[in-house]
Design a protein around this motif. Structure first.
Motif, PDB file in Angstrom:
ATOM      1  N   SER A  18       0.845  -1.194   0.000  1.00 40.94           N
ATOM      2  CA  SER A  18       0.000   0.000   0.000  1.00 40.94           C
ATOM      3  C   SER A  18       0.876   1.238   0.000  1.00 40.94           C
ATOM      4  CB  SER A  18      -0.933   0.011   1.218  1.00 40.94           C
ATOM      5  OG  SER A  18      -0.196   0.135   2.416  1.00 40.94           O
ATOM      6  N   LEU A  19       0.329   2.313  -0.562  1.00 50.43           N
ATOM      7  CA  LEU A  19       0.980   3.618  -0.613  1.00 50.43           C
ATOM      8  C   LEU A  19      -0.011   4.659  -0.098  1.00 50.43           C
ATOM      9  CD1 LEU A  19       2.463   3.318  -4.213  1.00 50.43           C
ATOM     10  CD2 LEU A  19       3.671   2.908  -2.057  1.00 50.43           C
ATOM     11  N   ILE A  62      -4.938  12.962   7.511  1.00 53.79           N
ATOM     12  CA  ILE A  62      -5.998  12.714   6.539  1.00 53.79           C
ATOM     13  C   ILE A  62      -5.354  12.670   5.159  1.00 53.79           C
ATOM     14  CG2 ILE A  62      -6.600  15.170   6.362  1.00 53.79           C
ATOM     15  CD1 ILE A  62      -9.533  14.143   5.867  1.00 53.79           C
ATOM     16  N   GLY A  63      -5.742  11.677   4.365  1.00 47.89           N
ATOM     17  CA  GLY A  63      -5.134  11.551   3.049  1.00 47.89           C
ATOM     18  C   GLY A  63      -5.777  10.453   2.230  1.00 47.89           C
ATOM     19  N   ALA A  64      -5.034  10.020   1.241  1.00 49.16           N
ATOM     20  CA  ALA A  64      -5.520   8.993   0.312  1.00 49.16           C
ATOM     21  C   ALA A  64      -4.590   7.791   0.362  1.00 49.16           C
ATOM     22  CB  ALA A  64      -5.571   9.549  -1.105  1.00 49.16           C
ATOM     23  N   GLY A  65      -5.179   6.607   0.150  1.00 47.14           N
ATOM     24  CA  GLY A  65      -4.407   5.375   0.132  1.00 47.14           C
ATOM     25  C   GLY A  65      -4.680   4.584  -1.136  1.00 47.14           C
ATOM     26  N   TYR A  66      -3.679   3.832  -1.544  1.00 47.21           N
ATOM     27  CA  TYR A  66      -3.766   2.945  -2.708  1.00 47.21           C
ATOM     28  C   TYR A  66      -3.198   1.603  -2.269  1.00 47.21           C
ATOM     29  CZ  TYR A  66      -1.908   0.561  -6.811  1.00 47.21           C
ATOM     30  OH  TYR A  66      -1.592  -0.386  -7.740  1.00 47.21           O
ATOM     31  N   ALA A  67      -3.830   0.509  -2.679  1.00 48.44           N
ATOM     32  CA  ALA A  67      -3.311  -0.813  -2.320  1.00 48.44           C
ATOM     33  C   ALA A  67      -3.488  -1.785  -3.477  1.00 48.44           C
ATOM     34  CB  ALA A  67      -4.015  -1.356  -1.086  1.00 48.44           C
ATOM     35  N   ASN A 123      -6.605  -3.404  -7.765  1.00 42.86           N
ATOM     36  CA  ASN A 123      -6.143  -2.203  -7.083  1.00 42.86           C
ATOM     37  C   ASN A 123      -7.339  -1.553  -6.406  1.00 42.86           C
ATOM     38  OD1 ASN A 123      -3.515  -2.422  -8.323  1.00 42.86           O
ATOM     39  ND2 ASN A 123      -4.512  -1.729 -10.187  1.00 42.86           N
ATOM     40  N   VAL A 124      -7.124  -0.982  -5.230  1.00 43.54           N
ATOM     41  CA  VAL A 124      -8.176  -0.272  -4.522  1.00 43.54           C
ATOM     42  C   VAL A 124      -7.636   1.065  -4.022  1.00 43.54           C
ATOM     43  CG1 VAL A 124      -9.580  -2.256  -3.852  1.00 43.54           C
ATOM     44  CG2 VAL A 124      -7.651  -1.605  -2.436  1.00 43.54           C
ATOM     45  N   PHE A 125      -8.524   2.042  -3.948  1.00 45.14           N
ATOM     46  CA  PHE A 125      -8.194   3.362  -3.431  1.00 45.14           C
ATOM     47  C   PHE A 125      -9.076   3.640  -2.227  1.00 45.14           C
ATOM     48  CE2 PHE A 125      -7.018   3.361  -7.838  1.00 45.14           C
ATOM     49  CZ  PHE A 125      -5.774   3.976  -7.832  1.00 45.14           C
ATOM     50  N   GLY A 126      -8.571   4.417  -1.271  1.00 45.51           N
ATOM     51  CA  GLY A 126      -9.374   4.690  -0.093  1.00 45.51           C
ATOM     52  C   GLY A 126      -8.943   5.935   0.644  1.00 45.51           C
ATOM     53  N   LEU A 127      -9.702   6.245   1.677  1.00 45.05           N
ATOM     54  CA  LEU A 127      -9.462   7.389   2.547  1.00 45.05           C
ATOM     55  C   LEU A 127      -8.656   6.934   3.753  1.00 45.05           C
ATOM     56  CD1 LEU A 127     -10.103  10.344   3.412  1.00 45.05           C
ATOM     57  CD2 LEU A 127     -12.112   9.396   4.576  1.00 45.05           C
ATOM     58  N   THR A 128      -7.588   7.675   4.080  1.00 43.24           N
ATOM     59  CA  THR A 128      -6.739   7.374   5.226  1.00 43.24           C
ATOM     60  C   THR A 128      -6.974   8.403   6.323  1.00 43.24           C
ATOM     61  OG1 THR A 128      -5.029   6.396   3.822  1.00 43.24           O
ATOM     62  CG2 THR A 128      -4.347   7.121   5.999  1.00 43.24           C
ATOM     63  N   LEU A 129      -7.196   7.922   7.537  1.00 44.96           N
ATOM     64  CA  LEU A 129      -7.345   8.772   8.719  1.00 44.96           C
ATOM     65  C   LEU A 129      -6.430   8.238   9.808  1.00 44.96           C
ATOM     66  CD1 LEU A 129     -11.245   8.971   8.835  1.00 44.96           C
ATOM     67  CD2 LEU A 129      -9.683  10.719   7.977  1.00 44.96           C
ATOM     68  N   GLY A 160     -13.098   0.270   1.175  1.00 48.05           N
ATOM     69  CA  GLY A 160     -14.390  -0.217   0.702  1.00 48.05           C
ATOM     70  C   GLY A 160     -14.395  -1.733   0.760  1.00 48.05           C
ATOM     71  N   SER A 161     -15.252  -2.345  -0.023  1.00 48.11           N
ATOM     72  CA  SER A 161     -15.315  -3.805  -0.021  1.00 48.11           C
ATOM     73  C   SER A 161     -14.705  -4.353  -1.303  1.00 48.11           C
ATOM     74  CB  SER A 161     -16.764  -4.282   0.113  1.00 48.11           C
ATOM     75  OG  SER A 161     -17.527  -3.802  -0.965  1.00 48.11           O
ATOM     76  N   ILE A 162     -14.096  -5.505  -1.177  1.00 51.44           N
ATOM     77  CA  ILE A 162     -13.515  -6.186  -2.321  1.00 51.44           C
ATOM     78  C   ILE A 162     -14.443  -7.331  -2.665  1.00 51.44           C
ATOM     79  CG2 ILE A 162     -11.536  -7.498  -3.145  1.00 51.44           C
ATOM     80  CD1 ILE A 162      -9.858  -5.781  -1.187  1.00 51.44           C
ATOM     81  N   ASP A 163     -14.954  -7.353  -3.882  1.00 51.33           N
ATOM     82  CA  ASP A 163     -15.993  -8.282  -4.286  1.00 51.33           C
ATOM     83  C   ASP A 163     -15.398  -9.597  -4.767  1.00 51.33           C
ATOM     84  OD1 ASP A 163     -18.335  -9.424  -5.044  1.00 51.33           O
ATOM     85  OD2 ASP A 163     -18.741  -8.061  -6.699  1.00 51.33           O
ATOM     86  N   LEU A 164     -15.609 -10.655  -3.984  1.00 47.05           N
ATOM     87  CA  LEU A 164     -15.168 -11.992  -4.378  1.00 47.05           C
ATOM     88  C   LEU A 164     -16.218 -12.697  -5.225  1.00 47.05           C
ATOM     89  CD1 LEU A 164     -13.562 -13.365  -1.102  1.00 47.05           C
ATOM     90  CD2 LEU A 164     -12.403 -12.670  -3.189  1.00 47.05           C
TER      91      LEU A 164
END
Length: 181
Positions: free
Chosen positions: A74-75, A95-100, A135-141, A165-169
């Motif tokens: 993750s970044l 507060i920021g953005a995350g990528y994984a 790949n997923v993006f999200g909010l970091t707190l 968020g949710s990862i759909d299997l």
């Protein structure tokens, strides 16, 4: 679409490790307030192993799935507003953005007449493997406290939460179930 019952087995687990690095730059806006920007990266080992049973009504055949979920890395890029408690100690929020990047491995097998089959040891289960990644993006707190050791080095203790968020299997499981028939 048939009504399917899904059960998470008791032997599911979450385990692993992570490690990473944080780089940041502090801007002293007006003492005792501080604003910083931070970039961080983390790598992970196997995070979760889940065992799922799918039961179809009026069916002789049911399915068992073992799902390994790996968060590969993750970044994060975040702003850190803070308050100087003294010359070398900072209390801050983040507060920021995350990528994984993640990957899933799904192992499936048939189970008949309610008989449990161990996917890892049974020679009769004929397990099949399916892989999915994305790949997923999200909010970091987050929040933390930092102690400055030198002009360019500090140590910190922090709590950080990133909501991806949710990862759909569902897609992977549908492919698995279709292939088994």
């Amino acid at each position: 679409s048939p009504n399917v019952t899904v059960k998470l087995r008791d032997n599911s687990s979450i385990q692993g490790y992570n490690g990473g690095a944080h780089l940041g730059y502090n801007f002293l806006s007006q003492s005792p307030y501080l604003l910083a920007v931070e970039f961080s990266g983390n790598v992970y080992s196997n995070v979760g192993h889940y065992n799922l049973d799918f039961f179809f009504p009026d069916a002789i055949t049911n399915y068992n799935y073992a799902v390994d979920f790996d968060l590969n890395y993750s970044l994060h890029l975040a702003l850190r507003p803070g308050f100087l408690l003294n010359e070398s100690t900072l209390l801050y929020f983040k507060i920021g953005a995350g990528y994984a990047r993640y990957s899933n491995t799904v192992k499936s097998s048939l189970s008949t007449s309610g008989l449990d089959i161990d996917l890892d040891t049974s020679p009769v289960s004929n397990p099949q493997k399916f892989r999915d990644s994305g790949n997923v993006f999200g909010l970091t707190l987050g929040a933390g406290i930092e102690k400055q050791l030198t002009d360019h080095l500090g140590v910190f203790v922090a709590y950080e939460y990133t909501h991806y968020g949710s990862i759909d299997l569902k897609k992977v499981l549908q492919e698995t179930m279709t292939s088994d028939f």
